[in-house]
Design an enzyme around this catalytic site. Structure first.
Site, short mmCIF file in Angstrom:
data_model
loop_
_atom_site.label_atom_id
_atom_site.label_comp_id
_atom_site.label_asym_id
_atom_site.label_seq_id
_atom_site.Cartn_x
_atom_site.Cartn_y
_atom_site.Cartn_z
N THR A 515 45.10 61.65 36.18
CA THR A 515 45.20 60.45 35.34
C THR A 515 46.18 60.72 34.18
O THR A 515 45.92 60.35 33.06
CB THR A 515 43.80 60.02 34.89
OG1 THR A 515 42.98 59.92 36.05
CG2 THR A 515 43.79 58.67 34.21
N HIS A 516 47.26 61.42 34.49
CA HIS A 516 48.25 61.74 33.47
C HIS A 516 49.49 60.89 33.70
O HIS A 516 50.53 61.38 34.10
CB HIS A 516 48.60 63.23 33.51
CG HIS A 516 47.40 64.12 33.40
ND1 HIS A 516 47.40 65.44 33.76
CD2 HIS A 516 46.14 63.87 32.97
CE1 HIS A 516 46.19 65.96 33.56
NE2 HIS A 516 45.42 65.02 33.07
#
Lengths: 589, 256
Positions: A515-516
């Site tokens: 989730t970067h």
């Protein structure tokens, strides 16, 4: 006709980590602040309690803490010219929703970016020559240096109670820490986590190969600890329910534990859940934001006037809000002009699994989100790229985050995907497989960006954001190189069998990677190539500020949260001490 | 009409069993923001609620008898019993799937289900207009129709075990042409949800007596290992615990 609320000094879009930081600091400085969170109120008690929090199906598989795609999602395509289609269910990344945002369900892996990262274009040009970078790699300097950000890194790590061994304190290299990190003004506030068996096996192999292993810096706090605000942490229990879960132990740094109570204690701060911001309102004459419009829990359209607005939502969402509000010039991948949506980047993930015989019991369920042993010998500033034809790099880590079996039941290559043989293999390998993560940088490419979708809309009738993204050639070369190094370590770890998970041929929205998500509203020195200046202030509307990983011009080979937190403290410092007493563009154009 | 949520529509239409009757292209809007206090939400907003486990002869909430027989034979091939451990059927995975499909997950509660619909490329993920419940319902019927045509009016569950395996392999490879979907999408959804039922907390109705957890040595919902994490290689022999047992244990301690 929208309902008009009482004006405030500052409206914050979002109720997660950066909103908590800005809310606390601005309220304390005497400004009235309202934070508008689209999701519900969540507290450690009663929302994150065991045993019900230890429910893999609900939280990891059905995404109970995450953004609901039926309300809002994104469309996706690999390249300009392809038809973008909606991400109909979450997969590749997991934005949060609800108070605390994604910092409720993060793992606590707390990495600083290297000094080289912030001046990447200048550094590459100086070290490898002006001809090294291809034209389509739109790498930029951040406009800020590591030394400027360092005090804010240090403070955010103290807020989070980060646990680790400092590798570089004011230039002194310390044994057992990361020798490739930038100089720290102080050590970590807490001692490192105990290292798991898989980490110890990795450490031995990496040391034999001449690398420099160290415990991953962790905001899963390792002892009773009180942060500078007075928040009390308790030690991590290594329960193995960290990523995608809230922490019941007051051990993982979340806004709820570390920051929010100290914002909420101030009458100047109001946190308003169930408020779905749809637009930033602004005056076309004066080029100033006038407030935000949101939909409340009853479906009413509300206007919240404010003298200043800060976007504190998840990375994509900040960018999509700007595009839907008509602020700035949308990026055009054909001409390379425009700024909003530019330099969308991600993270280049790969890995390897080491399969030991069953008598090597690794007990993966004795885990924690940031429980890992890593080397940083192959990150951007750590090694020489001159003969390699790419920039960037990755850390390699043996994490023991969990043994939750729906998602983690590793089997060697060649095993059938189901049936009797699969079942036997799952049984044999569950407790004796170590996994190495290669956590790679992501370089911006001219064709990768965030725009608005021409076809699909969200539950409020607004265009969905549209991601165009594939892994640039540069990042494929980087990933191949560093994954090869991970393979070497895996071989040296002495298992029976190894599986290498190379980077996929094309980026896919389906399998979870990380989730970067970064970029799209980037900071920089040139208003024609960035959305915000070095203080995170909009070039277009001086009273609009943008927080979060969307301001990264490119993503480093590290988890982003430490840098997101540090930048929020950096920005709020300049808001309070320089901007708010005399509102104006802090960097003249 | 577009203010009516798909979930509300299910209720109006008489339950999830009517799901396949929902016309595709119908404008679906999540009603959350528009729901006033006068109009209570009628379905859970999160997908996980399921009754406690009961035995093999349970009432079916979603599957027809034929669908249940089909799914039972299929999951028996995906995770079969062996000499040491029972398989997915004994573990209750059919009931798990039935309840998941009867609930919010089956109704696609957390899916974006707006058109227009195009298949796209694999990197773009699921692009069929069906909720999971619709996918199972339509897909199973179409596989049965294909079998009737190509295997001589035979039902899947009446085929030999080896032929069942071959049929599943053909579905997995996308090699059975179904009118409404690639057969691989049906197969992958069935496989993923079967593994979910097998490994999820027993409170969801599969993983009876924590059989999968005992098989691999996963201790379940009870979890704190701060004193054990550095005991490298030590066997962990405490029996697993489900959420229900931990909750009962908390309750027990609370009364003494």
């Amino acid at each position: 006709m929208a309902v008009r609320m009482k004006p405030v000094d500052v409206a914050l879009v979002g109720g997660g980590a950066t909103a908590a930081i800005l809310g606390k600091e601005l309220a304390e400085a005497g400004y009235s602040v309202v934070a508008l969170e689209r999701g519900r109120m969540r507290r450690t008690v009663p929302d994150f309690q065991s045993p019900y929090m230890h429910d893999e199906l609900k939280y990891s598989v059905r995404h109970a803490l995450m953004q609901d795609p039926s309300t809002q999602t994104l469309t996706f395509r690999n390249f300009v010219g392809q038809k973008a289609l909606p991400m109909r269910q979450l997969g590749s990344f997991l934005p949060g929703t609800g108070v605390g945002g994604a910092m409720v369900h993060w793992n606590g892996q707390t990495w600083r970016f290297q000094p080289e990262s912030f001046v990447l274009r200048s550094w590459v040009n100086e070290r490898y020559g002006e001809d090294f970078l291809p034209d389509d790699l739109t790498i930029q300097d951040w406009g800020i240096t590591y030394d400027e950000l360092e005090p804010h890194y240090d403070f955010f790590e103290k807020i989070c109670g980060t646990a680790g061994i400092a590798g570089n304190v004011r230039g002194d290299i310390h044994e057992g820490g990361n020798p490739f990190e930038g100089p720290r003004s102080d050590a970590y506030p807490n001692p490192p986590m105990k290292q798991a068996y898989a980490g110890a096996l990795f450490e031995d192999a990496a040391t034999d190969l001449g690398y420099h292993p160290f415990p991953v810096p962790s905001s899963n706090v390792t002892r009773h600890y009180t942060n500078p605000y007075g928040a009390k942490f308790q030690p991590c229990m290594y329960c193995g329910f960290c990523e995608t879960y809230g922490c019941e132990h007051f051990a993982k740094a979340s806004p709820q534990v570390a920051i929010l109570p100290f914002a909420l204690a101030n009458d100047n701060f109001e946190l308003r859940p169930h408020c779905y911001v749809t637009r930033i309102e602004w005056d076309r004459g004066s080029n100033e934001a006038t407030g935000v419009t949101y939909i409340d829990s009853r479906g009413r359209e509300i206007f919240q006037p404010a003298n200043m607005v800060a976007l504190c939502a998840f990375a994509h969402h900040n960018v999509v809000l700007m595009l839907n509000s008509g602020i700035g010039t949308p990026y055009d991948p054909v001409t390379g002009e425009g700024t909003v949506g530019r330099n969308y980047t991600y993270q280049t993930m790969s890995g390897a699994s080491v399969f030991y015989p069953p008598e090597v019991r690794l007990n993966p369920f004795m885990g924690a989100g940031a429980l890992g042993t890593a080397i940083d010998d192959f990150n951007t500033g750590s090694f020489d790229h001159s003969e390699l034809g790419f920039v960037g790099g990755a850390y390699i880590a043996a994490y023991t985050t969990s043994g939750r079996p729906i998602h983690r039941h590793p089997v060697p290559e060649g095993t059938p995907r189901w049936g009797a043989e699969w079942k036997k293999a799952v049984q044999r390998h569950y407790n004796s497989t170590a996994t190495l993560t290669v956590h790679g940088s992501s370089m911006p490419h001219r064709g990768n960006y965030i725009g608005l979708d021409p076809t699909y809309t969200d539950a409020f009738g607004q265009p969905l954001g549209m991601i165009t993204f594939d892994f640039p050639h540069n990042d494929r070369l980087m990933s191949r190189y560093v994954t090869g190094k991970a393979w070497d370590i895996a071989r040296a770890m002495g298992g029976e069998q190894i599986s290498v998970g190379w980077l996929d041929d094309h980026y896919s929205i389906v399998p979870y990677q990380t989730t970067h998500n970064t970029g799209g509203a980037i900071m920089g020195t040139d208003p024609t190539k960035s959305v915000v200046n070095k203080f995170l202030q909009s070039w277009d509307l001086h009273n609009l500020w943008v927080m979060g990983a969307c301001v990264f011009p490119q993503n480093a080979g590290y988890n982003p949260t430490d840098t997101v937190g540090a930048l929020a403290y950096w920005a709020v410092d300049h808001m309070i001490n320089d901007y708010l007493p005399d509102p104006r563009p802090l960097v003249p154009t | 009409m577009d203010k009516l949520s798909r979930r509300n529509l299910f209720k109006v239409a008489g339950g999830a069993g009517a799901a396949a009757a929902v016309p595709h292209g119908f404008t679906v809007r999540k009603a959350e923001a528009q729901t006033g206090v006068e109009a209570p939400v009628v379905a859970p907003s999160e997908s996980s609620a399921a009754p406690a486990h009961a035995g093999h002869d349970d009432v079916l909430f979603f599957f027809t008898t034929e669908e249940a027989r089909f799914v039972e034979a299929a999951v028996d091939r995906l995770i079969p019993a062996d000499e040491e451990w029972p398989g997915a059927v004994w573990a209750g995975v059919v009931n798990f799937l039935d309840r998941q499909l009867a609930g919010a997950y089956g109704a696609g509660a957390r899916m974006y289900l707006e058109g227009p619909w195009e298949l796209g490329v694999s990197q773009q993920g699921y692009q069929l207009p069906y909720t999971p419940a619709e996918l199972f319902r339509i897909g199973i019927q179409e596989v049965r129709d294909w079998l009737a045509e190509h295997e001589g009016e035979t039902e899947f569950w009446d085929l030999s075990v080896s032929r069942q395996i071959e049929i599943l392999q053909m579905l997995e490879a996308g090699a059975i042409p179904l009118p409404s979907m690639p057969s691989s999408v049906l197969f992958e959804t069935l496989l993923a949800t079967t593994v979910e039922g097998w490994f999820a907390d027993p409170a969801y109705g599969g993983n009876r007596e924590m059989v999968s957890w005992r098989m691999i040595g996963f201790p379940g919902a009870y979890a704190q290992y701060v004193d054990l994490v550095t005991e490298y290689g030590r066997p962990y022999e405490r029996p697993p615990m489900s959420m229900a047992e931990v909750a009962r244990s908390h309750d027990h301690h609370g009364k003494h």
